[in-house]
Design a protein around this motif. Structure first.
Motif, mmCIF file in Angstrom:
data_model
loop_
_atom_site.group_PDB
_atom_site.id
_atom_site.type_symbol
_atom_site.label_atom_id
_atom_site.label_comp_id
_atom_site.label_asym_id
_atom_site.label_seq_id
_atom_site.Cartn_x
_atom_site.Cartn_y
_atom_site.Cartn_z
ATOM 1 N N LYS A 270 16.255 2.180 7.584
ATOM 2 C CA LYS A 270 15.191 2.589 8.494
ATOM 3 C C LYS A 270 15.455 4.021 8.925
ATOM 4 C CE LYS A 270 12.926 1.240 12.841
ATOM 5 N NZ LYS A 270 12.963 0.311 13.996
ATOM 6 N N GLY A 271 14.418 4.848 8.935
ATOM 7 C CA GLY A 271 14.644 6.238 9.337
ATOM 8 C C GLY A 271 13.382 7.050 9.399
ATOM 9 N N SER A 272 13.563 8.362 9.315
ATOM 10 C CA SER A 272 12.477 9.315 9.516
ATOM 11 C C SER A 272 12.477 10.367 8.428
ATOM 12 C CB SER A 272 12.626 10.004 10.885
ATOM 13 O OG SER A 272 12.564 9.074 11.947
ATOM 14 N N GLY A 273 11.312 10.958 8.228
ATOM 15 C CA GLY A 273 11.170 12.050 7.269
ATOM 16 C C GLY A 273 10.448 13.215 7.891
ATOM 17 N N ARG A 274 10.768 14.416 7.426
ATOM 18 C CA ARG A 274 10.079 15.629 7.853
ATOM 19 C C ARG A 274 9.762 16.432 6.590
ATOM 20 N NH1 ARG A 274 10.248 12.798 11.562
ATOM 21 N NH2 ARG A 274 10.903 13.204 13.713
ATOM 22 N N SER A 275 8.631 17.138 6.598
ATOM 23 C CA SER A 275 8.192 17.830 5.394
ATOM 24 C C SER A 275 8.134 19.335 5.610
ATOM 25 C CB SER A 275 6.822 17.295 4.958
ATOM 26 O OG SER A 275 6.521 17.744 3.649
ATOM 27 N N VAL A 276 7.634 20.025 4.599
ATOM 28 C CA VAL A 276 7.417 21.469 4.637
ATOM 29 C C VAL A 276 5.933 21.717 4.371
ATOM 30 C CG1 VAL A 276 9.752 21.981 3.842
ATOM 31 C CG2 VAL A 276 7.895 21.749 2.173
ATOM 32 N N ALA A 277 5.463 22.888 4.743
ATOM 33 C CA ALA A 277 4.069 23.235 4.494
ATOM 34 C C ALA A 277 3.775 23.172 2.999
ATOM 35 C CB ALA A 277 3.768 24.636 5.031
ATOM 36 N N GLY A 278 2.684 22.540 2.650
ATOM 37 C CA GLY A 278 2.307 22.458 1.249
ATOM 38 C C GLY A 278 2.722 21.173 0.560
ATOM 39 N N PHE A 279 3.468 20.301 1.263
ATOM 40 C CA PHE A 279 3.833 19.017 0.670
ATOM 41 C C PHE A 279 3.428 17.911 1.631
ATOM 42 C CE2 PHE A 279 6.705 15.440 -0.204
ATOM 43 C CZ PHE A 279 6.440 15.271 -1.559
ATOM 44 N N ASP A 280 2.518 17.060 1.180
ATOM 45 C CA ASP A 280 1.988 15.971 2.002
ATOM 46 C C ASP A 280 2.932 14.782 1.895
ATOM 47 O OD1 ASP A 280 0.572 13.879 3.174
ATOM 48 O OD2 ASP A 280 -1.375 14.646 2.499
ATOM 49 N N LEU A 281 3.792 14.638 2.893
ATOM 50 C CA LEU A 281 4.787 13.570 2.869
ATOM 51 C C LEU A 281 4.125 12.200 3.007
ATOM 52 C CD1 LEU A 281 7.779 12.845 2.765
ATOM 53 C CD2 LEU A 281 7.893 13.173 5.236
ATOM 54 N N PHE A 282 3.079 12.119 3.809
ATOM 55 C CA PHE A 282 2.381 10.844 3.972
ATOM 56 C C PHE A 282 1.811 10.384 2.632
ATOM 57 C CE2 PHE A 282 -1.266 8.144 4.708
ATOM 58 C CZ PHE A 282 -0.822 7.267 5.689
ATOM 59 N N ALA A 283 1.134 11.292 1.930
ATOM 60 C CA ALA A 283 0.546 10.938 0.636
ATOM 61 C C ALA A 283 1.626 10.532 -0.363
ATOM 62 C CB ALA A 283 -0.269 12.110 0.086
ATOM 63 N N ALA A 284 2.745 11.251 -0.344
ATOM 64 C CA ALA A 284 3.833 10.940 -1.276
ATOM 65 C C ALA A 284 4.353 9.524 -1.066
ATOM 66 C CB ALA A 284 4.965 11.952 -1.112
ATOM 67 N N LEU A 285 4.514 9.126 0.188
ATOM 68 C CA LEU A 285 5.016 7.785 0.480
ATOM 69 C C LEU A 285 3.921 6.733 0.369
ATOM 70 C CD1 LEU A 285 7.363 8.682 3.450
ATOM 71 C CD2 LEU A 285 8.067 7.784 1.243
ATOM 72 N N ASP A 286 2.700 7.134 0.648
ATOM 73 C CA ASP A 286 1.577 6.202 0.561
ATOM 74 C C ASP A 286 1.446 5.638 -0.854
ATOM 75 O OD1 ASP A 286 -0.598 4.860 1.777
ATOM 76 O OD2 ASP A 286 -2.007 6.268 0.892
ATOM 77 N N HIS A 287 1.805 6.448 -1.832
ATOM 78 C CA HIS A 287 1.738 6.005 -3.228
ATOM 79 C C HIS A 287 2.866 5.023 -3.580
ATOM 80 C CE1 HIS A 287 -0.413 10.078 -4.122
ATOM 81 N NE2 HIS A 287 -1.219 9.181 -3.594
ATOM 82 N N GLN A 288 3.824 4.866 -2.673
ATOM 83 C CA GLN A 288 4.979 3.997 -2.954
ATOM 84 C C GLN A 288 5.025 2.799 -2.008
ATOM 85 O OE1 GLN A 288 6.229 5.199 -5.623
ATOM 86 N NE2 GLN A 288 5.234 7.198 -5.375
ATOM 87 N N ARG A 289 3.883 2.384 -1.501
ATOM 88 C CA ARG A 289 3.871 1.305 -0.504
ATOM 89 C C ARG A 289 4.471 0.011 -1.053
ATOM 90 N NH1 ARG A 289 1.233 1.808 4.372
ATOM 91 N NH2 ARG A 289 -0.024 3.708 4.643
ATOM 92 N N ASP A 290 4.420 -0.175 -2.372
ATOM 93 C CA ASP A 290 5.001 -1.396 -2.939
ATOM 94 C C ASP A 290 6.515 -1.440 -2.762
ATOM 95 O OD1 ASP A 290 5.099 0.817 -4.701
ATOM 96 O OD2 ASP A 290 5.568 -0.508 -6.385
ATOM 97 N N LEU A 291 7.132 -0.263 -2.529
ATOM 98 C CA LEU A 291 8.585 -0.218 -2.313
ATOM 99 C C LEU A 291 8.953 -0.353 -0.840
ATOM 100 C CD1 LEU A 291 9.634 2.776 -4.619
ATOM 101 C CD2 LEU A 291 9.962 0.346 -5.063
ATOM 102 N N LEU A 292 7.994 -0.109 0.057
ATOM 103 C CA LEU A 292 8.290 0.037 1.479
ATOM 104 C C LEU A 292 7.988 -1.239 2.250
ATOM 105 C CD1 LEU A 292 6.679 3.568 1.952
ATOM 106 C CD2 LEU A 292 9.070 3.049 1.463
ATOM 107 N N ASP A 293 8.845 -1.547 3.236
ATOM 108 C CA ASP A 293 8.565 -2.662 4.141
ATOM 109 C C ASP A 293 7.603 -2.226 5.246
ATOM 110 O OD1 ASP A 293 10.633 -3.702 2.600
ATOM 111 O OD2 ASP A 293 11.380 -4.927 4.244
#
Length: 779
Positions: A389-412
């Motif tokens: 369990k933890g947190s993520g932070r991104s940089v301008a130009g990279f959509d972290l939400f979209a990146a993880l949204d595509h991996q919902r099958d891996l995430l609880d």
């Protein structure tokens, strides 16, 4: 060739000069320095009246609380409950905004004589916002009315449960509104879709303060200090009503601090008379936030509401101790996380995890990793059950939400937005998540060379930095979101001295003098690293930097100083240097110098040449046969092979060599097709006739589930080897062709060379790249 240039951490974006006549006229009318007028003009204050109203705001900026939607219903229900002796619970949040909002609402209801208590959720057990289990406990304990502060707009389940138990919920919140609002008795929100409140940027404590004003039928000025704390800490826009609330609140914090804060000032060695919004952001807010991260945030409400000196001292001591613990945890985990990153720095996205890391500080650590590496970063702690369990932070130009949204099958569990997220995932799934995140980085075009932009408000000569200028600058305060502290490019100075400071000699202090007769001014930069400080001290005369202005008070002496935000060795004073300006986007601003621009691609040369200034030279690398000398040279694009570059470099003589190495499509990131993909396309071509390849390329790529760029390359290989033929736009399989290795195709070999070039030139760090280039340069 000289030492490698110390490059800036950010991409500096300096504002262009405005019409001097317009600015001079406004400066005369407002009696402000023209540089400050220019800054205000860009921020939307473009008349003398608008500037005066900004610098000297009036109480008219405070909007009528009863303009908030549903506030009539909220006030009526709360007053009824207070007068009838119903048990009221204020349900808060564990950050500074939530703590201060809880204190405001709780204190207000106490003044009304209500039977009131408060509940601040536990970050780890309850999570953020209304929690059904927590609501159930509160209702079983006798709660008859729940008033939320700084949360509630997304609390459908908990609020529905309260309604089913005959308990009303009054929501006061400021967070993003969901498509469907919860069935609360009243929902007070400055951006309510049915409301018409003039200012939507209130913090949670600001909304609570407005409700308090309506309940008490007067502005509770003694609570403005709480409003300032929560508003600054929550990074809401510091303009209009918020700016005035913070101004008033700072005055209360300075002149009449409540007992708990007074005790905290003493422990933190803060002088209340010198307290500013910066003190809140960097001294008070972290201490109060540490309670929710390490212990229980309700201690913060106790600290802010207690009227007993002994309790105030004890709570302040706890706050100070937890903050120290928080700092130690952050330093410890950051060091461990950086070591993990360094051990495998080929990843485009940092994903680090460990058993036992404290969950409360992982967001801070993720931010530290982003600062240190320039990469999006996720930091997780693994528990005994094998969940990370933890947190993520991104940089301008990279959509972290979209990146993880595509991996919902891996995430609880998962939630967040483009720049930040929280997630829970099985430890066993973490290696796969790393692979998928790296792939997502390629898809989104994230490159290691991307610098984050840094907005610079104006150029400021050292001689302009006077006490009068600084005093005028402070009239723009308090600074914060949407009213940022001005950042200046400092020019017109000589470096008198430069030295390393701090226990580890990783901080820098400069002594600077301007052309005028004024005193010297210090410049300070923190946490540069020993090597960088050593380099700067040796070449301080070539330093170029941006920073903000502040006052340094030492032994009753006050002097102005510059807090350096970013720096580099000056390109105009450094000779024989390689300047890393690698980019994945060509902008006109890159071609402003009268210099020589070398291209490897003829089509790109033709496209860019019209953008070059008069007197600049555009050359093809292949046409440079003899030694070529120029003061400033640009290598605009990435060569198709290292051989091309290695043949060119010995012919170049320069004072400064700028590396852009632009590459529109990254073959290295895309990679080579797999054998299975080649086979799939081969089988398709053998079983389909007269394929309209140019017209149906996208359709074919989708059908075969192969990226368009890779499909084009596969077809190029097949065409070159004679496996297919293309006539009149129609592709057909060629039977009975002699079997050949795919590697025999020239385009296959060319792609491998291009990938090698991109790996070396685009995805190495600046030091490695400079070392590589220097081997081939003429010495």
């Amino acid at each position: 060739m000289g030492d490698r240039l110390l490059t800036s951490k950010y991409e500096w974006q300096i504002e262009a000069e405005l019409d001097k006549n317009v600015i001079a006229k406004l400066a005369a009318e407002t009696k402000l320095d023209a540089t400050l007028v220019q800054i205000l003009y860009r921020r939307g204050y473009q008349t003398a009246t608008a500037i005066e109203n900004f610098i000297h705001p009036s109480d008219s900026e405070l909007n009528d609380a009863f303009l908030l939607y549903d506030i009539d219903k909220a006030v009526e229900r709360i007053q009824t409950a207070a007068f009838a002796g119903e048990k009221i619970v204020v349900y808060g949040d564990y950050d500074v905004d939530g703590i201060t909002a809880t204190a405001v609402m709780y204190s207000t209801l106490e003044q009304l004589g209500a039977d009131v208590s408060y509940y601040v959720p536990d970050r780890f057990k309850d999570g953020y916002g209304p929690n059904k289990a927590a609501y159930q406990r509160l209702i079983e304990a006798g709660a008859q009315l729940i008033v939320t502060v700084d949360n509630g707009v997304a609390g459908h389940e908990a609020i529905d449960y309260a309604n089913s138990q005959g308990v009303d919920v009054v929501v006061t919140d400021h967070h993003e509104l969901p498509p469907t609002l919860p069935a609360a008795y009243a929902l007070v929100h400055p951006r309510h879709p049915k409301g018409n409140y003039p200012f939507g940027g209130l913090a949670g404590v600001g909304v609570a303060f407005k409700v308090a004003t309506a309940l008490l039928d007067e502005v509770p000025s003694d609570m403005l200090d709480l409003v300032a704390l929560g508003t600054v800490a929550d990074l809401v826009p510091l303009v209009k009503e918020n700016r005035l609330l913070v101004r008033y609140g700072l005055e209360v914090l300075r002149t009449n601090p409540r007992l708990g804060l007074k005790s905290l000032y003493e422990l933190a060695q803060l002088n209340p008379e010198e307290l500013t919004e910066q003190t809140i952001a960097f001294q008070l807010a972290p201490r109060l936030n540490s309670l929710g991260r390490i212990a229980q945030a309700k201690l913060g409400v106790e600290l802010l509401t207690t009227e007993e000196l002994t309790a105030a001292n004890q709570l302040a001591a706890s706050c100070q101790a937890y903050n120290q613990q928080r700092q130690e945890l952050v330093e410890q985990i950051t060091a461990q996380a950086l070591a993990k990153v360094a051990a495998n720095d080929t990843n485009a996205i940092n994903l680090v995890y460990e058993r036992g890391w404290h969950e409360g500080v992982l967001g801070i650590v993720a931010s530290r990793l982003v600062e240190e590496t320039g990469k999006p970063s996720l930091v997780l702690s693994v528990n005994e059950a094998g969940l990370a369990k933890g947190s993520g932070r991104s940089v301008a130009g990279f959509d972290l939400f979209a990146a993880l949204d595509h991996q919902r099958d891996l995430l609880d569990k998962f939630g967040g937005h483009e720049m930040a997220c929280g997630l829970t995932i099985a430890e066993a799934s973490l290696p796969k998540l790393q692979v998928q995140l790296n792939a997502e980085a390629k898809t989104q075009g994230l490159t290691a060379q991307t610098k984050q932009p840094l907005h610079i408000d104006a150029e400021l000569k050292l001689e302009q930095i006077t006490p009068t200028f600084y005093q005028q600058l402070q009239s723009l305060a308090p600074f914060g979101t949407e009213n940022e502290e001005p950042l200046f490019l400092i020019t017109g100075y000589d470096s008198l001295a430069a030295k390393a400071i701090g226990k580890e000699n990783n901080h820098l202090r400069l002594e600077l003098s301007g052309s005028g007769a004024g005193p010297s001014i210090s410049g300070v930069a923190f946490s540069l690293g020993n090597q960088a400080v050593t380099t700067i001290v040796a070449h301080s005369e070539a330093l170029r930097f941006v920073g903000t202005l502040s006052e340094n008070k030492w032994r009753n002496q006050v002097s102005l100083q510059i807090m350096i935000k970013d720096l580099e060795l000056d390109q105009d004073k450094s000779q024989g240097v390689i300047i890393d300006q690698r980019t994945n986007k060509l902008r006109k601003s890159l071609f402003t110098k009268v210099a020589s621009y070398i291209f490897f691609d003829a089509k790109l040369k033709e496209k860019v040449t019209p953008l070059l200034p008069s007197g600049a030279n555009a050359l093809l690398a292949a046409e440079i046969d003899d030694a070529y000398q120029a003061q400033e040279l640009y290598l605009v694009d990435c060569p198709q092979s290292l051989t091309q570059l290695e043949a060119l470099l010995p012919r170049l003589e320069f004072a400064k060599l700028y590396l852009l190495f632009y590459q529109q499509d990254n073959a290295y990131l895309l990679g080579l097709p797999t054998r299975e993909q080649f086979a799939l396309v081969y089988r398709f071509s053998a079983s389909h006739k007269n394929v309209a390849i140019y017209q149906r390329l996208d359709e074919l790529a989708n059908y075969l589930k192969i990226r368009r760029e890779l499909l084009i390359f596969i077809l190029q290989v097949f065409f070159e080897l004679g496996f297919v033929k293309i006539e009149n736009g129609l592709m057909n399989y060629v039977p009975n062709v002699k079997a050949q290795a795919l590697e025999n195709a020239e385009c296959y070999q060319a792609r491998k060379l291009r990938m090698q070039a991109e790996s070396t030139l685009l995805f190495s760090n600046s030091t490695s790249l400079t070392q590589y280039l220097t081997k081939f340069l003429k010495h």
